[in-house]
Design a protein around this motif. Structure first.
Motif, PDB file in Angstrom:
ATOM      1  N   THR A  58       0.828  -1.213   0.000  1.00  0.00           N
ATOM      2  CA  THR A  58       0.000   0.000   0.000  1.00  0.00           C
ATOM      3  C   THR A  58       0.861   1.261   0.000  1.00  0.00           C
ATOM      4  OG1 THR A  58      -0.129  -0.057   2.407  1.00  0.00           O
ATOM      5  CG2 THR A  58      -1.912  -1.131   1.192  1.00  0.00           C
ATOM      6  N   GLY A  59       2.162   1.100   0.056  1.00  0.00           N
ATOM      7  CA  GLY A  59       3.092   2.217   0.051  1.00  0.00           C
ATOM      8  C   GLY A  59       4.503   1.702  -0.003  1.00  0.00           C
ATOM      9  N   PRO A  60       5.482   2.591   0.110  1.00  0.00           N
ATOM     10  CA  PRO A  60       6.884   2.173   0.059  1.00  0.00           C
ATOM     11  C   PRO A  60       7.211   1.194   1.182  1.00  0.00           C
ATOM     12  CG  PRO A  60       6.694   4.566  -0.044  1.00  0.00           C
ATOM     13  CD  PRO A  60       5.331   4.039   0.270  1.00  0.00           C
ATOM     14  N   ALA A  85       5.204 -10.703  14.501  1.00  0.00           N
ATOM     15  CA  ALA A  85       4.990 -10.252  13.128  1.00  0.00           C
ATOM     16  C   ALA A  85       4.190 -11.294  12.347  1.00  0.00           C
ATOM     17  CB  ALA A  85       6.322 -10.000  12.438  1.00  0.00           C
ATOM     18  N   GLU A  86       3.534 -10.819  11.290  1.00  0.00           N
ATOM     19  CA  GLU A  86       2.746 -11.686  10.398  1.00  0.00           C
ATOM     20  C   GLU A  86       3.512 -11.861   9.092  1.00  0.00           C
ATOM     21  OE1 GLU A  86      -1.219 -11.193   7.603  1.00  0.00           O
ATOM     22  OE2 GLU A  86      -1.071 -10.002   9.432  1.00  0.00           O
ATOM     23  N   LEU A  87       3.719 -13.089   8.671  1.00  0.00           N
ATOM     24  CA  LEU A  87       4.453 -13.377   7.444  1.00  0.00           C
ATOM     25  C   LEU A  87       3.655 -12.919   6.224  1.00  0.00           C
ATOM     26  CD1 LEU A  87       6.970 -14.747   6.174  1.00  0.00           C
ATOM     27  CD2 LEU A  87       5.586 -16.833   6.029  1.00  0.00           C
ATOM     28  N   LYS A  92       4.494  -8.114   8.306  1.00  0.00           N
ATOM     29  CA  LYS A  92       3.805  -6.955   8.862  1.00  0.00           C
ATOM     30  C   LYS A  92       4.073  -6.973  10.350  1.00  0.00           C
ATOM     31  CE  LYS A  92      -0.219  -6.130   5.957  1.00  0.00           C
ATOM     32  NZ  LYS A  92      -1.678  -6.148   5.916  1.00  0.00           N
ATOM     33  N   ASP A  93       4.411  -5.791  10.907  1.00  0.00           N
ATOM     34  CA  ASP A  93       4.590  -5.745  12.346  1.00  0.00           C
ATOM     35  C   ASP A  93       3.232  -5.722  13.036  1.00  0.00           C
ATOM     36  OD1 ASP A  93       3.636  -3.093  12.375  1.00  0.00           O
ATOM     37  OD2 ASP A  93       5.616  -2.211  12.720  1.00  0.00           O
ATOM     38  N   THR A  94       3.209  -5.623  14.344  1.00  0.00           N
ATOM     39  CA  THR A  94       1.954  -5.715  15.091  1.00  0.00           C
ATOM     40  C   THR A  94       1.033  -4.523  14.851  1.00  0.00           C
ATOM     41  OG1 THR A  94       3.068  -4.782  17.026  1.00  0.00           O
ATOM     42  CG2 THR A  94       2.921  -7.191  16.897  1.00  0.00           C
ATOM     43  N   ASP A  95       1.547  -3.462  14.201  1.00  0.00           N
ATOM     44  CA  ASP A  95       0.714  -2.314  13.848  1.00  0.00           C
ATOM     45  C   ASP A  95       0.365  -2.288  12.363  1.00  0.00           C
ATOM     46  OD1 ASP A  95       0.420  -0.870  16.379  1.00  0.00           O
ATOM     47  OD2 ASP A  95       2.602  -0.675  16.258  1.00  0.00           O
ATOM     48  N   GLY A  96       0.730  -3.333  11.631  1.00  0.00           N
ATOM     49  CA  GLY A  96       0.411  -3.419  10.215  1.00  0.00           C
ATOM     50  C   GLY A  96       1.435  -2.786   9.292  1.00  0.00           C
ATOM     51  N   ASN A  97       2.569  -2.338   9.827  1.00  0.00           N
ATOM     52  CA  ASN A  97       3.626  -1.757   8.998  1.00  0.00           C
ATOM     53  C   ASN A  97       4.436  -2.854   8.319  1.00  0.00           C
ATOM     54  OD1 ASN A  97       3.236   1.058   9.852  1.00  0.00           O
ATOM     55  ND2 ASN A  97       3.933   0.297  11.835  1.00  0.00           N
TER      56      ASN A  97
END
Length: 117
Positions: free
Chosen positions: A60-62, A83-85, A102-107
């Protein structure tokens, strides 16, 4: 040492040709790679990539890519940390490995290991 820092950033792009011209103007250099699936620039010690399939892959972005010496070890540590793979370790050519979570905040966190590491 397990990381040498963020040295690569990948941008998802919808129009590869327009994005290539925009980043050529921004960075003031010609791309070192200019393929249908990826355009890559090197400028000021950074690797800047344009991924025409990025949006289709959920970008969704860089995405920053941390350069690491042991990708599988760092990936396991991130997954253990919650984290989510998104993309498991994958060789993208010449022994270069990438993965993303993705980290726990969705980054998005990208990992990159060069073959000499």
């Amino acid at each position: 040492m397990t990381t040498t820092g963020v040295q690569t950033i990948i941008y998802p792009v919808k129009d590869r040709d327009r994005a290539r011209e925009l980043f050529r103007a921004l960075l003031g250099v010609e791309p070192y790679a200019d393929e249908a699936y990826y355009v890559g620039f090197k400028a000021a010690g950074q690797d800047v990539g344009l991924d025409p399939s990025g949006h289709a892959k959920g970008m969704t972005g860089p995405a920053p890519y941390w350069h690491v010496t042991d990708l599988r070890d760092r990936l396991a540590a991130l997954l253990e940390g919650g984290a989510e793979l998104l993309q498991d370790a994958q060789d993208v050519g010449n022994g270069r490995l990438i993965a993303s979570v993705k980290d726990t905040d969705g980054n998005l966190i990208g990992l990159l290991q060069d073959p000499e590491a």
